[in-house]
Write a protein that holds these residues in place. Structure first.
Motif, short mmCIF file in Angstrom:
data_model
loop_
_atom_site.label_atom_id
_atom_site.label_comp_id
_atom_site.label_asym_id
_atom_site.label_seq_id
_atom_site.Cartn_x
_atom_site.Cartn_y
_atom_site.Cartn_z
N LEU A 1 0.81 -1.22 0.00
CA LEU A 1 0.00 0.00 0.00
C LEU A 1 0.84 1.27 0.00
N VAL A 2 2.16 1.11 0.15
CA VAL A 2 3.00 2.31 0.22
C VAL A 2 4.20 2.26 -0.72
N ASP A 3 4.43 1.12 -1.36
CA ASP A 3 5.64 0.94 -2.18
C ASP A 3 5.25 0.45 -3.57
N ALA A 4 5.85 1.02 -4.61
CA ALA A 4 5.49 0.66 -6.00
C ALA A 4 5.83 -0.79 -6.31
N ALA A 5 7.00 -1.25 -5.85
CA ALA A 5 7.39 -2.64 -6.13
C ALA A 5 6.45 -3.61 -5.43
N GLY A 6 6.09 -3.28 -4.18
CA GLY A 6 5.15 -4.14 -3.46
C GLY A 6 3.79 -4.16 -4.13
N LYS A 7 3.35 -2.98 -4.61
CA LYS A 7 2.06 -2.90 -5.31
C LYS A 7 2.06 -3.77 -6.56
N ASP A 8 3.13 -3.68 -7.36
CA ASP A 8 3.21 -4.47 -8.60
C ASP A 8 3.16 -5.96 -8.31
N LEU A 9 3.85 -6.38 -7.27
CA LEU A 9 3.84 -7.80 -6.91
C LEU A 9 2.45 -8.23 -6.45
N PHE A 10 1.82 -7.39 -5.63
CA PHE A 10 0.47 -7.70 -5.13
C PHE A 10 -0.50 -7.88 -6.29
N VAL A 11 -0.47 -6.94 -7.23
CA VAL A 11 -1.38 -7.01 -8.39
C VAL A 11 -1.07 -8.23 -9.24
N SER A 12 0.24 -8.54 -9.39
CA SER A 12 0.65 -9.70 -10.21
C SER A 12 0.13 -11.00 -9.61
N LEU A 13 0.23 -11.13 -8.30
CA LEU A 13 -0.23 -12.37 -7.66
C LEU A 13 -1.75 -12.43 -7.56
N TYR A 14 -2.37 -11.27 -7.41
CA TYR A 14 -3.82 -11.23 -7.18
C TYR A 14 -4.58 -11.98 -8.28
N ALA A 15 -4.14 -11.80 -9.53
CA ALA A 15 -4.89 -12.37 -10.66
C ALA A 15 -5.03 -13.88 -10.54
N SER A 16 -3.97 -14.57 -10.17
CA SER A 16 -4.05 -16.03 -10.05
C SER A 16 -4.56 -16.46 -8.68
N TRP A 17 -4.27 -15.65 -7.65
CA TRP A 17 -4.75 -15.99 -6.31
C TRP A 17 -6.29 -15.97 -6.25
N CYS A 18 -6.91 -15.36 -7.26
CA CYS A 18 -8.37 -15.34 -7.32
C CYS A 18 -8.96 -16.74 -7.43
N HIS A 19 -8.15 -17.72 -7.81
CA HIS A 19 -8.64 -19.10 -7.91
C HIS A 19 -9.02 -19.65 -6.55
N GLN B 1 -13.95 -7.18 -8.54
CA GLN B 1 -14.67 -7.73 -9.70
C GLN B 1 -13.90 -8.90 -10.30
N GLN B 2 -12.61 -8.75 -10.35
CA GLN B 2 -11.77 -9.83 -10.89
C GLN B 2 -11.95 -11.10 -10.05
N PHE B 3 -11.93 -10.93 -8.74
CA PHE B 3 -12.10 -12.08 -7.84
C PHE B 3 -13.47 -12.71 -8.01
N GLU B 4 -14.51 -11.89 -8.01
CA GLU B 4 -15.86 -12.42 -8.10
C GLU B 4 -16.10 -13.10 -9.45
N HIS B 5 -15.51 -12.54 -10.51
CA HIS B 5 -15.64 -13.17 -11.83
C HIS B 5 -15.00 -14.56 -11.83
N MET B 6 -13.82 -14.67 -11.25
CA MET B 6 -13.13 -15.96 -11.20
C MET B 6 -13.91 -16.97 -10.36
N GLN B 7 -14.42 -16.51 -9.22
CA GLN B 7 -15.19 -17.42 -8.39
C GLN B 7 -16.48 -17.85 -9.07
N HIS B 8 -17.04 -16.95 -9.85
CA HIS B 8 -18.24 -17.30 -10.63
C HIS B 8 -17.91 -18.43 -11.61
N GLU B 9 -16.77 -18.34 -12.27
CA GLU B 9 -16.36 -19.41 -13.19
C GLU B 9 -16.13 -20.72 -12.45
N HIS B 10 -15.56 -20.65 -11.28
CA HIS B 10 -15.35 -21.86 -10.48
C HIS B 10 -16.69 -22.50 -10.12
#
Length: 730
Positions: free
Chosen positions: A496-514, A649-658
């Motif tokens: 929430l305060v660092d650009a590198a941390g933010k990029d990693l969070f967003v990168s992992l979020y997409a697959s962690w939605c499973h 929305q990304q999370f809910e969409h993935m869970q909907h597919e599951h």
């Protein structure tokens, strides 16, 4: 013939074929005297007639006594000729040699005796018949009659003496005959052959070492003979040759190396030890000559490293180190592909020590000849990936080091991770038993952030949703528990305060939605507590199943570990971390009250300082409280560049597919799937329209509720299409 009859009296010829040995002997003395007189007179024509008479009428007679008389007569004639005997050897020796194969053992015995007497007279002139005599003696050494064997041994010793004295002996003509006989199994013949090899090798003017490749295999054959004496003689001969090799400036190592490689896999222990010992010396002495044979030599050494005999293991290990320390290059004939092929083949060995050394070789080749190894990468990659399922942890760790070395560049790194995910997909036990070890080690070798980003990218488009969920849960658990990933956790804490941390969070979020629990864990780790609370409230009935509760139980227990110490300390400031409290209470409400996890979390929450949600510390009218309690406009939906509304929305969409996938799996195969419109969703593939995603759950604060409308859409993920298996095909 008339001349011979006129020279030899009738009674002499009669006695020469008598059944009594004494009469035959006396008759032979008469023949000796007659021939001597003819030789003195120089009448070689009559001598020839006498020899022809003895050959045709006696040695070729159907009567055994006649044949015996003819043999003793030919020997007597040779004695009578003395120095002139060499002129008639072409007539005398052949009929004697023919008699060595006579059916009558006594005839064979007299043939040995006759040739012995002939050899004593002619000595060196005898050499022209050496190959025929050697062949005959070779057969007689295994004769069924003991007296014939004894006579043959006497003749053999005399012939050896003559050969060692002669300068007419041709080793080049003899070697083919020796090579032909070396594979005979008869122990008497073997003893005979080793005796001759030893004798010839002792002659300074005869270069037996130069012809060693021609009979080396036969000598090694004899090391496993049932007779101790033969084994000892063969070993003695081999030891002498090895000593000569060490002191010789020019040796044909190549041809012998091929023989040694074959013998190194002999079922006989002593043969294997001798072969490996020779290979060890060859590696030290051979130099450039052995470069083309390195692959064959390695193929013999690697299995021997795990031999049941300790002496063989010791020598094999020493040889392996010697070979690996030699730095040869493809320009010198060093075949990288052949060496790789041997190492790859040994990866399937039943012996752990052999598999380990094979991996060391692949690693060595990568370090020295990386470009050449990558050419053959397709040939070895499957074997390396299969080795990740090896029962030995040491082997698996070494395989990962090799993989890491291959994956230094991005192309091979991506290929490695794709192959790895594929193997996890088709082999559930690999993920279960080796998943943590493999992922943790790769994170150490290849940078944890790089590995997790690549895995997340691949899993985001994974078509097998069940596998993706399991894989993400495994990766999340490793992320939360492994000491090797502490730096990655520290980076995520600053999302929430660092650009590198933010990029990693967003990168992992997409697959962690499973996995809902993985997303919640990621948010807690990133201190995105408000989003964690919103995710928890967005869960529907289908999401909270047995698998979810099992994962939740694990998370509650992890909250008590040192990894989440910072989170527990934040509970000391409930006024600042209201969303953390709300998220934890949300998890508590999802747990069955009688479960151990419920009691554990409730006990922890009871220790929070006793402030009321409705107390003055939390009055909402004058202050908007957001993620960690700090006032910030629109922070609930958009902070440090993270569009949390889009993420939800990304999370809910993935869970909907599951959920759709789970329902499809429960339908009978013969039934028609229900229309998507009955669930309030159009089938995007049939209508061409995108699947609408449920609106995000309303945030508890007014600022949070209105943030999604004001938030920019730059981070909103594109509509996700289900990828087919072809996109991850190997």
């Amino acid at each position: 013939m008339a001349d011979a009859l006129s020279v030899i009296p009738a009674f002499v010829l009669r006695n020469l074929s008598d059944k009594l040995y004494e009469k035959r002997k006396n008759a032979a003395l008469e023949v000796e005297g007659i021939v001597k007189q003819l030789a003195s007179a120089g009448d070689h024509e009559k001598i020839t007639a006498v020899i022809n008479l003895l050959t045709n009428d006696f040695t070729m007679s159907p009567q055994a006594n006649h044949r015996k008389g003819g043999l003793i007569g030919l020997a007597a004639a040779t004695v009578g000729l003395t120095s002139d005997a060499s002129q008639h050897l072409e007539q005398i020796v052949p009929p004697v040699l023919n008699s060595f194969s006579d059916q009558d053992s006594r005839v064979r015995y007299y043939a040995c005796e006759a040739l012995y007497n002939i050899a004593k007279v002619v000595r060196g002139d005898f050499i022209v018949f050496f190959n025929q005599i050697f062949d005959a003696l070779c057969k007689l050494s295994a004769d069924s009659d003991a007296s014939v064997q004894s006579a043959a041994h006497l003749l053999d010793r005399l012939v050896k003496d003559i050969v060692t004295e002669s300068d007419q002996f041709s080793i080049e003509e003899f070697i083919p005959l020796l090579r032909e006989r070396m594979n005979v199994l008869n122990p008497y013949v073997r003893q005979f052959l080793v005796g001759w090899i030893t004798v010839l090798d002792s002659v300074p003017d005869i270069d037996m070492l130069g012809f060693l490749p021609d009979f080396l295999d036969g000598l090694f054959n004899m090391l496993s003979d049932s007779s101790h004496e033969i084994r000892q003689q063969a070993d003695s001969a081999l030891s002498e040759f090895l000593h000569e090799i060490k002191n010789s400036p020019s040796v044909d190592y190549g041809r012998m190396a091929e023989i040694l490689v074959q013998r190194a896999s002999s079922p006989d222990e002593f043969t294997r030890l001798t072969a490996i010992t020779w290979i060890n010396e060859f590696v030290k002495l051979g130099g450039d000559q052995l470069v083309p044979y390195y692959a064959d030599i390695l193929g013999a050494i690697l299995p021997s490293i795990a031999d049941k005999e300790e002496k063989i293991r010791v020598v094999a290990r020493e040889t392996n180190e010697e070979l690996r320390n030699i730095k040869a290059f493809p320009s010198e004939g060093f075949d990288v592909g052949a060496i790789l092929s041997i190492a790859r083949r040994q990866l399937s060995s039943e012996h752990e020590a052999t598999r380990i050394e094979a991996l060391h070789w692949i690693s060595t080749l990568l370090n020295r000849h990386r470009t050449e190894v990558l050419i053959y990468l397709d040939d070895v990659l499957d074997s390396l990936l299969q080795a990740l399922s090896d029962p030995s942890d040491e082997v698996v760790l070494l395989v990962l080091e090799v993989h890491a070395c291959i994956a230094e560049d991005q192309q091979h790194f991506h290929q490695l991770v794709v192959f790895l995910v594929h193997n996890f997909r088709i082999n559930n036990s690999l993920l279960e038993k080796r998943g943590a070890l493999i992922i943790r080690r790769l994170c150490v070798l290849l940078n944890a952030e790089r590995v997790y980003r690549e895995l997340s990218t691949i899993l985001e488009g994974e078509s097998d949703l069940d596998f993706a969920s399991v894989m993400v849960q495994a990766l999340n658990l490793i992320l939360l528990t492994s000491s090797e990933l502490s730096d990655l956790r520290d980076l995520l804490k600053k999302s929430l305060v660092d650009a590198a941390g933010k990029d990693l969070f967003v990168s992992l979020y997409a697959s962690w939605c499973h996995s809902p629990m993985a997303i919640i864990s990621l948010c807690l780790l990133a201190q995105s507590y408000q989003h964690a609370s919103v995710v928890i409230q967005s869960l529907v009935e289908e999401d909270i199943n047995v698998k979810f509760l099992v994962q939740l139980d694990k998370l509650i227990r992890l909250l008590e570990t040192p990894v989440f110490a910072y989170l527990r300390l934040q509970l000391l400031e409930p006024g600042r971390y209201i969303w953390l409290l709300k998220a934890l209470y949300g998890l508590l409400m999802l747990l069955p009250q009688q479960s151990a996890a419920f009691k554990l979390l409730r006990t922890r929450l009871k220790t929070v300082p006793p402030y009321s949600f409705s107390g003055e510390h939390f009055k909402m009218s004058g202050l908007n409280i957001h993620e960690d309690g700090d006032p910030s406009q629109d922070a609930g939906n958009y902070r440090n560049g993270i569009n949390f509304a889009a993420r939800l929305q990304q999370f809910e969409h993935m869970q909907h597919e599951h959920r759709l996938c789970a329902k499809e799996q429960t339908l009978p195969r013969t039934s028609t799937p229900p229309s998507m419109t009955t669930m309030g969703v159009e089938n995007s593939e049939e209508t061409g329209r995108t699947i609408p995603t449920p609106a995000p759950a309303p945030a508890p604060t007014s600022a949070a509720a209105s943030a999604s409308a004001a938030a920019p859409e730059t981070n909103r993920p594109p509509s996700r299409s289900r990828r087919g298996p072809g996109q991850l095909q190997l």
